[in-house]
Design a protein around this motif. Sequence first.
Motif, PDB file in Angstrom:
ATOM      1  N   GLY A  80       8.311   7.728  -9.498  1.00  5.73           N
ATOM      2  CA  GLY A  80       7.196   8.279 -10.267  1.00  5.73           C
ATOM      3  C   GLY A  80       6.584   9.541  -9.682  1.00  5.73           C
ATOM      4  O   GLY A  80       5.829  10.242 -10.351  1.00  5.73           O
ATOM      5  N   HIS A  81       6.890   9.859  -8.399  1.00  6.63           N
ATOM      6  CA  HIS A  81       6.304  11.046  -7.769  1.00  6.63           C
ATOM      7  C   HIS A  81       7.022  12.316  -8.238  1.00  6.63           C
ATOM      8  O   HIS A  81       8.221  12.308  -8.504  1.00  6.63           O
ATOM      9  CB  HIS A  81       6.418  10.941  -6.239  1.00  6.63           C
ATOM     10  CG  HIS A  81       5.431  10.011  -5.620  1.00  6.63           C
ATOM     11  ND1 HIS A  81       4.087  10.302  -5.498  1.00  6.63           N
ATOM     12  CD2 HIS A  81       5.592   8.775  -5.072  1.00  6.63           C
ATOM     13  CE1 HIS A  81       3.471   9.295  -4.900  1.00  6.63           C
ATOM     14  NE2 HIS A  81       4.356   8.349  -4.635  1.00  6.63           N
ATOM     15  N   THR A  82       6.280  13.424  -8.298  1.00  7.09           N
ATOM     16  CA  THR A  82       6.875  14.709  -8.705  1.00  7.09           C
ATOM     17  C   THR A  82       7.303  15.539  -7.496  1.00  7.09           C
ATOM     18  O   THR A  82       7.888  16.605  -7.653  1.00  7.09           O
ATOM     19  CB  THR A  82       5.876  15.520  -9.549  1.00  7.09           C
ATOM     20  OG1 THR A  82       4.663  15.681  -8.800  1.00  7.09           O
ATOM     21  CG2 THR A  82       5.567  14.803 -10.857  1.00  7.09           C
ATOM     22  N   GLY A  83       6.999  15.079  -6.284  1.00  2.00           N
ATOM     23  CA  GLY A  83       7.439  15.736  -5.054  1.00  2.00           C
ATOM     24  C   GLY A  83       8.041  14.709  -4.128  1.00  2.00           C
ATOM     25  O   GLY A  83       7.886  13.488  -4.342  1.00  2.00           O
ATOM     26  N   PRO A  84       8.745  15.140  -3.057  1.00  2.00           N
ATOM     27  CA  PRO A  84       9.365  14.186  -2.135  1.00  2.00           C
ATOM     28  C   PRO A  84       8.367  13.176  -1.571  1.00  2.00           C
ATOM     29  O   PRO A  84       7.219  13.519  -1.260  1.00  2.00           O
ATOM     30  CB  PRO A  84       9.918  15.082  -1.017  1.00  2.00           C
ATOM     31  CG  PRO A  84      10.122  16.412  -1.659  1.00  2.00           C
ATOM     32  CD  PRO A  84       9.041  16.540  -2.685  1.00  2.00           C
ATOM     33  N   VAL A  85       8.828  11.920  -1.445  1.00  2.00           N
ATOM     34  CA  VAL A  85       8.005  10.861  -0.843  1.00  2.00           C
ATOM     35  C   VAL A  85       8.073  11.023   0.676  1.00  2.00           C
ATOM     36  O   VAL A  85       9.140  11.234   1.244  1.00  2.00           O
ATOM     37  CB  VAL A  85       8.523   9.466  -1.265  1.00  2.00           C
ATOM     38  CG1 VAL A  85       7.720   8.369  -0.583  1.00  2.00           C
ATOM     39  CG2 VAL A  85       8.449   9.318  -2.773  1.00  2.00           C
ATOM     40  N   LEU A  86       6.900  10.942   1.346  1.00  2.00           N
ATOM     41  CA  LEU A  86       6.844  11.140   2.797  1.00  2.00           C
ATOM     42  C   LEU A  86       6.614   9.849   3.573  1.00  2.00           C
ATOM     43  O   LEU A  86       7.039   9.727   4.705  1.00  2.00           O
ATOM     44  CB  LEU A  86       5.724  12.140   3.142  1.00  2.00           C
ATOM     45  CG  LEU A  86       5.860  13.540   2.538  1.00  2.00           C
ATOM     46  CD1 LEU A  86       4.684  14.407   2.949  1.00  2.00           C
ATOM     47  CD2 LEU A  86       7.165  14.197   2.959  1.00  2.00           C
ATOM     48  N   ASP A  87       5.910   8.885   2.966  1.00  2.00           N
ATOM     49  CA  ASP A  87       5.620   7.645   3.690  1.00  2.00           C
ATOM     50  C   ASP A  87       5.471   6.499   2.708  1.00  2.00           C
ATOM     51  O   ASP A  87       4.995   6.689   1.573  1.00  2.00           O
ATOM     52  CB  ASP A  87       4.331   7.801   4.515  1.00  2.00           C
ATOM     53  CG  ASP A  87       4.194   6.720   5.591  1.00  2.00           C
ATOM     54  OD1 ASP A  87       5.227   6.113   5.953  1.00  2.00           O
ATOM     55  OD2 ASP A  87       3.072   6.486   6.070  1.00  2.00           O
ATOM     56  N   ILE A  88       5.890   5.300   3.133  1.00  2.06           N
ATOM     57  CA  ILE A  88       5.754   4.086   2.316  1.00  2.06           C
ATOM     58  C   ILE A  88       5.261   2.952   3.207  1.00  2.06           C
ATOM     59  O   ILE A  88       5.525   2.939   4.403  1.00  2.06           O
ATOM     60  CB  ILE A  88       7.094   3.685   1.641  1.00  2.06           C
ATOM     61  CG1 ILE A  88       8.251   3.703   2.659  1.00  2.06           C
ATOM     62  CG2 ILE A  88       7.401   4.562   0.448  1.00  2.06           C
ATOM     63  CD1 ILE A  88       9.594   3.264   2.095  1.00  2.06           C
ATOM     64  N   ASP A  89       4.534   1.999   2.613  1.00  2.00           N
ATOM     65  CA  ASP A  89       4.026   0.865   3.392  1.00  2.00           C
ATOM     66  C   ASP A  89       3.836  -0.338   2.479  1.00  2.00           C
ATOM     67  O   ASP A  89       3.172  -0.236   1.435  1.00  2.00           O
ATOM     68  CB  ASP A  89       2.692   1.240   4.061  1.00  2.00           C
ATOM     69  CG  ASP A  89       2.270   0.234   5.127  1.00  2.00           C
ATOM     70  OD1 ASP A  89       3.166  -0.369   5.762  1.00  2.00           O
ATOM     71  OD2 ASP A  89       1.054   0.052   5.334  1.00  2.00           O
ATOM     72  N   TRP A  90       4.427  -1.477   2.870  1.00  2.61           N
ATOM     73  CA  TRP A  90       4.261  -2.719   2.102  1.00  2.61           C
ATOM     74  C   TRP A  90       2.874  -3.295   2.349  1.00  2.61           C
ATOM     75  O   TRP A  90       2.378  -3.281   3.471  1.00  2.61           O
ATOM     76  CB  TRP A  90       5.303  -3.755   2.506  1.00  2.61           C
ATOM     77  CG  TRP A  90       6.685  -3.469   2.001  1.00  2.61           C
ATOM     78  CD1 TRP A  90       7.745  -3.021   2.718  1.00  2.61           C
ATOM     79  CD2 TRP A  90       7.156  -3.632   0.655  1.00  2.61           C
ATOM     80  NE1 TRP A  90       8.843  -2.887   1.912  1.00  2.61           N
ATOM     81  CE2 TRP A  90       8.517  -3.248   0.641  1.00  2.61           C
ATOM     82  CE3 TRP A  90       6.566  -4.052  -0.536  1.00  2.61           C
ATOM     83  CZ2 TRP A  90       9.295  -3.276  -0.523  1.00  2.61           C
ATOM     84  CZ3 TRP A  90       7.334  -4.086  -1.683  1.00  2.61           C
ATOM     85  CH2 TRP A  90       8.676  -3.697  -1.676  1.00  2.61           C
ATOM     86  N   CYS A  91       2.293  -3.868   1.309  1.00  3.08           N
ATOM     87  CA  CYS A  91       0.998  -4.543   1.442  1.00  3.08           C
ATOM     88  C   CYS A  91       1.192  -5.824   2.257  1.00  3.08           C
ATOM     89  O   CYS A  91       2.083  -6.621   1.957  1.00  3.08           O
ATOM     90  CB  CYS A  91       0.451  -4.876   0.060  1.00  3.08           C
ATOM     91  SG  CYS A  91      -1.078  -5.811   0.115  1.00  3.08           S
ATOM     92  N   PRO A  92       0.373  -6.038   3.302  1.00  4.87           N
ATOM     93  CA  PRO A  92       0.552  -7.250   4.126  1.00  4.87           C
ATOM     94  C   PRO A  92       0.137  -8.527   3.411  1.00  4.87           C
ATOM     95  O   PRO A  92       0.444  -9.625   3.870  1.00  4.87           O
ATOM     96  CB  PRO A  92      -0.351  -6.979   5.340  1.00  4.87           C
ATOM     97  CG  PRO A  92      -1.373  -6.010   4.859  1.00  4.87           C
ATOM     98  CD  PRO A  92      -0.715  -5.183   3.799  1.00  4.87           C
TER      99      PRO A  92
END
Length: 489
Positions: A80-92
């Motif tokens: 869904g992003h229009t630019g490169p994704v830089l970071d991701i994190d799962w909800c604990p």
Amino acid sequence: MSFRKVVRQSKFRHVFGQPVKNDQCYEDIRVSRVTWDSTFCAVNPKFLAVIVEASGGGAFLVLPLSKMGRIDKAYPTVCGHTGPVLDIDWCPHNDEVIASGSEDCTVMVWQIPENGLTSPLTDPVVVLEGHTKRVGIVTWHPTARNVLLSAGCDNVVLIWNVGTAEELYRLDSLHPDLIYNVSWNRNGSLFCSACKDKSVRIIDPRRGTLVAEREKAHEGARPMRAIFLADGKVFTTGFSRMSERQLALWDPENLEEPMALQELDSSNGALLPFYDSDTNVVYVCGKGDSSIRYFEITDESPYIHFLNTFTSKEPQRGMGFMPKRGLEVSKCEIARFYKLHERKCEPIVMTVPRKSDLFQDDLYPDTAGPEAALEAEEWVSGRDADPILISLREAYVPSKHRDLKVSRRNVLSDSRPAVGPGSARPGASTPAASTNTTTSSSSIPRAVEAGKLEEVMQELRALRALVKEQGERIGRLEEQLGRMENGDA
């Protein structure tokens, strides 16, 4: 007089790393080539997420852990992003919710279907807009539900209530330069940050104040990292003036001098620290390195004790770190990494060698579970709480997750119900269960129920008789064996 080298006793001294077999790797993943010192990988007990190359925007792959082998090029992504994704994190607190930060200046929160993606996911549950430059850091609050921190290249830290899509706190005057990383403490009352101005800061987000600051924590110009340990100390990685990589341990009460400072080598990749609060072991992975070093943090000088190094042939592009509740307890596995190569993801298992097959209490103290200790509003009002712990002794089965619902009001739409003496804990499907029980009990005649009960009792009696008979047989055999050993037979 004889001199003997005294070896420090530690149950983690013989921890060894082992990559899994090829058929248990995730092949043909085009890992992102974006120049950003993020881990590019996030993992939880259900899913593996990897930031991948994407044309015309940013995307990341979400795979069920069981989907090993070659990944089809057409496998659906979160895009869904229009630019490169830089970071991701799962909800604990929900294994199906993941946050992503991107060069398009937005943070998006996604709900992944229970069995993984079957088609490209383009619609996030919520879009958080507040940064004016790319967002390079996203990290969830460890104990409060739906609280997310994001930091961007505009040197601003924002804290969001994802449940209402509102900005809770904006910290825009504490960092004069690029923020390298952010780490919450154990109960989420403070966070520490490493900045391009070479300072490590400890910040109270609700008051918006600087609790402590150490300038020139590492004197080199290359990227630093800072993480909170369980006892409140701060562990940092960075570079010396001579570009040698360093590790340091700091006491927040006195940041004048480090408690310990160690130099590693003169490679130029940023060191990414991963911390296991249950064992107090820190794993250090260098971007572009082909090794993982691990250290035990103790209260005895020199505080940082080198344990061992896992070495492989291929350099790592990124690394994911599995939460404790996703490990195989029966194999004495104390950590699992997901190492990103150029075209694949390779799990690496860290194991403590033990001969016993019993549960190892000393390796697996109670660990943070998936239940949130606080609601977002409670945390905002000033309350703090440590993580709710679970035991790993039994195979832990989490309660069914609630879907993340976003309400534009200032109150979470699915706030926790009050727990009375007769009510079940939140998340349990009590009402449905009780309704089904009532219906079934009224529809089945009592005679049928009594008949079933009698069948069960008969089976139980037969089993008891069988157990007794086998016990007597074992006794006779042991007696015969004893006579044979004594030469009587």
